[in-house]
Design an enzyme around this catalytic site. Structure first.
Site, PDB file in Angstrom:
ATOM      1  N   LYS A  35       0.632  -1.274   0.286  1.00  0.00           N
ATOM      2  CA  LYS A  35       0.170   0.300  -0.052  1.00  0.00           C
ATOM      3  C   LYS A  35       0.635   1.081   0.172  1.00  0.00           C
ATOM      4  O   LYS A  35       0.757   1.929  -0.567  1.00  0.00           O
ATOM      5  CB  LYS A  35      -0.766  -0.330   0.901  1.00  0.00           C
ATOM      6  CG  LYS A  35      -1.597   1.213   1.271  1.00  0.00           C
ATOM      7  CD  LYS A  35      -2.762   0.780   2.566  1.00  0.00           C
ATOM      8  CE  LYS A  35      -4.229  -0.119   1.979  1.00  0.00           C
ATOM      9  NZ  LYS A  35      -5.407  -0.281   3.076  1.00  0.00           N
ATOM     10  N   PHE A 152     -16.466  11.277  11.775  1.00  0.00           N
ATOM     11  CA  PHE A 152     -17.850   9.899  10.882  1.00  0.00           C
ATOM     12  C   PHE A 152     -17.453  11.036   9.943  1.00  0.00           C
ATOM     13  O   PHE A 152     -18.788  10.757   8.954  1.00  0.00           O
ATOM     14  CB  PHE A 152     -18.867  12.142  11.940  1.00  0.00           C
ATOM     15  CG  PHE A 152     -19.191  11.882  13.316  1.00  0.00           C
ATOM     16  CD1 PHE A 152     -19.863  10.797  14.038  1.00  0.00           C
ATOM     17  CD2 PHE A 152     -17.828  12.291  14.016  1.00  0.00           C
ATOM     18  CE1 PHE A 152     -19.752  10.779  14.992  1.00  0.00           C
ATOM     19  CE2 PHE A 152     -18.554  11.952  15.579  1.00  0.00           C
ATOM     20  CZ  PHE A 152     -18.947  11.303  15.981  1.00  0.00           C
ATOM     21  N   LYS A 207     -19.686   7.934  19.183  1.00  0.00           N
ATOM     22  CA  LYS A 207     -19.912   7.527  17.359  1.00  0.00           C
ATOM     23  C   LYS A 207     -20.883   6.535  17.404  1.00  0.00           C
ATOM     24  O   LYS A 207     -21.362   6.421  16.080  1.00  0.00           O
ATOM     25  CB  LYS A 207     -18.685   7.464  17.463  1.00  0.00           C
ATOM     26  CG  LYS A 207     -17.945   6.465  16.422  1.00  0.00           C
ATOM     27  CD  LYS A 207     -18.503   7.115  15.221  1.00  0.00           C
ATOM     28  CE  LYS A 207     -17.947   6.208  13.912  1.00  0.00           C
ATOM     29  NZ  LYS A 207     -18.424   6.555  12.779  1.00  0.00           N
ATOM     30  N   GLY A 256     -34.709   0.376   1.227  1.00  0.00           N
ATOM     31  CA  GLY A 256     -33.247   0.075  -0.233  1.00  0.00           C
ATOM     32  C   GLY A 256     -32.598  -1.755   0.604  1.00  0.00           C
ATOM     33  O   GLY A 256     -33.887  -2.230   2.267  1.00  0.00           O
ATOM     34  N   CYS A 263     -19.193  -0.066   8.529  1.00  0.00           N
ATOM     35  CA  CYS A 263     -18.851   0.197   9.646  1.00  0.00           C
ATOM     36  C   CYS A 263     -20.753  -0.395  10.624  1.00  0.00           C
ATOM     37  O   CYS A 263     -20.896  -0.215  11.685  1.00  0.00           O
ATOM     38  CB  CYS A 263     -19.571   1.887   9.627  1.00  0.00           C
ATOM     39  SG  CYS A 263     -17.910   3.212   9.245  1.00  0.00           S
TER      40      CYS A 263
END
Ligand SMILES: NC(=O)c1ccc[n+]([C@@H]2O[C@H](COP(=O)([O-])OP(=O)(O)OC[C@H]3O[C@@H](n4cnc5c(N)ncnc54)[C@H](O)[C@@H]3O)[C@@H](O)[C@H]2O)c1
Length: 432
Positions: A35, A152, A207, A256, A263
């Site tokens: 990476k 977020f 969170k 949907g 997450c």
């Protein structure tokens, strides 16, 4: 300021690129050598609109440095961000914190002057306490502060979200750390974001609670859509009518497939598990997890129903396979369950996704990636609109499928049922 970001994934790379663009020198570290090599060659390993330009610009100006040398990066930095993954621990549904603790141990070895250790990874409350303990084993408490600053951002909108956040949450009792972080975020706070300081555990819980609440909203409207189908009510009217109430708001009220991504599935499970450890039953979150699991099968049953249970040798085309548009992230995407099951029933799967071919389907001979939307749809028995990419919003299906009895299952309610009816297309959508 000099910053070190440990974990150069979706969150780490976006944060690093944005912080460097604000004028900071940022060392992005990852244990994945490949990476880092790719990034140093100017190749961005993830699909995120606008990221490539930002990375290239700041890398060229030597403000954004990609390295595997964590020691050097930590020693040179004022603030160290932990941005590694916190996947689900399959044994007990808790958050797997092994990467977070590995990094904490590494950080503890290289503290050479005062540093703030910021946890940006999503972690259960009390993780900050544990990280502090790890670092304190090797260092004087005056040399560091451990702060929670959850992220977020949404994939697909990550840069905009980072630069224009609704809020920046910082959890710390240290005045010094708070002042430094406020400075770091100053230009972002001026532009739009609200800076909210709270306790470290408070920030950690904010969170998880936020993600669980959003997952609840999605599951809620998905179940209302089920009811709408039986009651012959258009769920879109219900969404609009509800969303106009400012206490409810219109976002995350579109039905949907089951929610997916990196997450919501893991964070809902993790908060329910840690709450159990604290002898608190989060029954609503648990119900949401169940409802979402059920939804995966429910939409598959709908596919069988649409096809009259005749799946064998049928050509089924998926338009979009990622969990949402503008990302290449396949984590927990509904397509990962649907495609193998349809293949098991004998279907030939074609798929097109603007973010490219997916390694997840390479093992299936019957799942073929098509670069071209028209070719993917040509002579298909069923087209499933799985992900709401813009590319799928203006397709002339009658022309591209070239079958008289074409069937479309629009899981994102992109098209108008009336227009489809006029074109003699057997069109199925969600909750209407
Ligand atoms: N992806 C999102 O949209 C999003 C949004 C908000 C918060 N988060 C949270 O942020 C965290 C990171 O998520 P992500 O999606 O960026 O993960 P990711 O899997 O894309 O990236 C994590 C990176 O950390 C690296 N890593 C792991 N251990 C390491 C170590 N010891 N040293 C150096 N590098 C190491 C991995 O190689 C990988 O590149 C998670 O806790 C996630 O819940 C994610």
């Amino acid at each position: 300021m000099k910053l070190c970001i440990v974990g150069t994934g979706y969150v780490g790379l976006v944060s690093g690129a944005c912080f460097s663009d604000l004028g900071n020198t940022v060392f992005c570290v990852d244990k994945d050598v490949n990476k880092i090599n790719l990034l140093n060659e100017g190749i961005i390993p993830i699909y995120e609109p606008g990221l490539e330009e930002l990375v290239k610009k700041n890398h060229k100006q030597k403000r954004l440095i990609f390295t595997n040398n964590i020691e050097n990066a930590i020693k040179k930095s004022d603030i160290v961000f932990i941005c590694v993954g916190t996947p689900t621990n399959k044994k007990n549904n808790s958050a797997n914190l092994k990467y977070v603790y590995q990094v904490s141990k590494q950080i503890s070895k290289y503290i050479n002057r005062y540093k703030i250790i910021v946890i940006k990874s999503t972690v259960p409350f009390t993780t900050g306490d544990k990280i502090e303990k790890i670092i304190k084993k090797k260092n004087n408490k005056k040399l560091f502060d451990v702060v929670s600053n959850p992220e977020f951002l949404r994939e697909g909108e990550a840069i905009r979200d980072f630069i224009h956040p609704d809020r920046i949450v910082v959890g710390t009792n240290s005045k010094k750390a708070n002042k430094m972080l406020k400075n770091l975020y100053e230009s972002i706070i001026k532009r739009s974001g609200k800076y909210f300081k709270t306790s470290r555990r408070g920030a950690e819980l904010i969170k998880y609670a936020s993600n669980s609440f959003l997952a609840t909203k999605i599951s809620f409207i998905n179940e209302i859509a089920n009811l709408c189908e039986k009651a012959e009510v258009n769920v879109e009217d219900v969404s609009i009518g509800m969303g106009l109430d400012q206490r409810i708001g219109s976002r995350f009220l579109r039905p949907g497939p089951a929610y997916g991504g990196s997450c919501f599935p893991k964070d809902t499970k993790a908060i329910a598990t840690i709450a159990n450890n604290f002898k608190t039953n989060l029954s609503i979150v648990k119900a949401v997890i169940k409802s979402n699991d059920k939804r995966r099968n429910l939409l598959l049953d709908r596919v069988f129903e649409i096809m009259g249970n005749k799946i064998n040798k049928k050509i089924i085309t998926f338009l979009g396979v990622t969990f949402k548009p503008n990302t290449d992230d396949m984590r927990e995407a509904s397509s990962l369950k649907m495609i193998p099951l349809l293949i098991k029933k004998g279907a030939y799967i074609r798929y097109h996704d603007p973010s490219g071919i997916k390694k997840e389907f390479k093992k299936y001979k019957q799942a073929v990636f098509y670069k071209d939307i028209s070719k993917a749809c040509l002579k298909s028995d069923l087209v499933i609109i799985h992900t709401e990419w813009n590319e799928f919003k203006t397709i002339n299906f009658k022309k591209v499928v070239k079958k008289n009895n074409i069937k479309i299952f629009d899981m994102r309610n992109i098209y108008s049922p009336n227009k489809m009816k006029k074109n003699n297309i057997k069109y199925f959508s969600i909750g209407r």
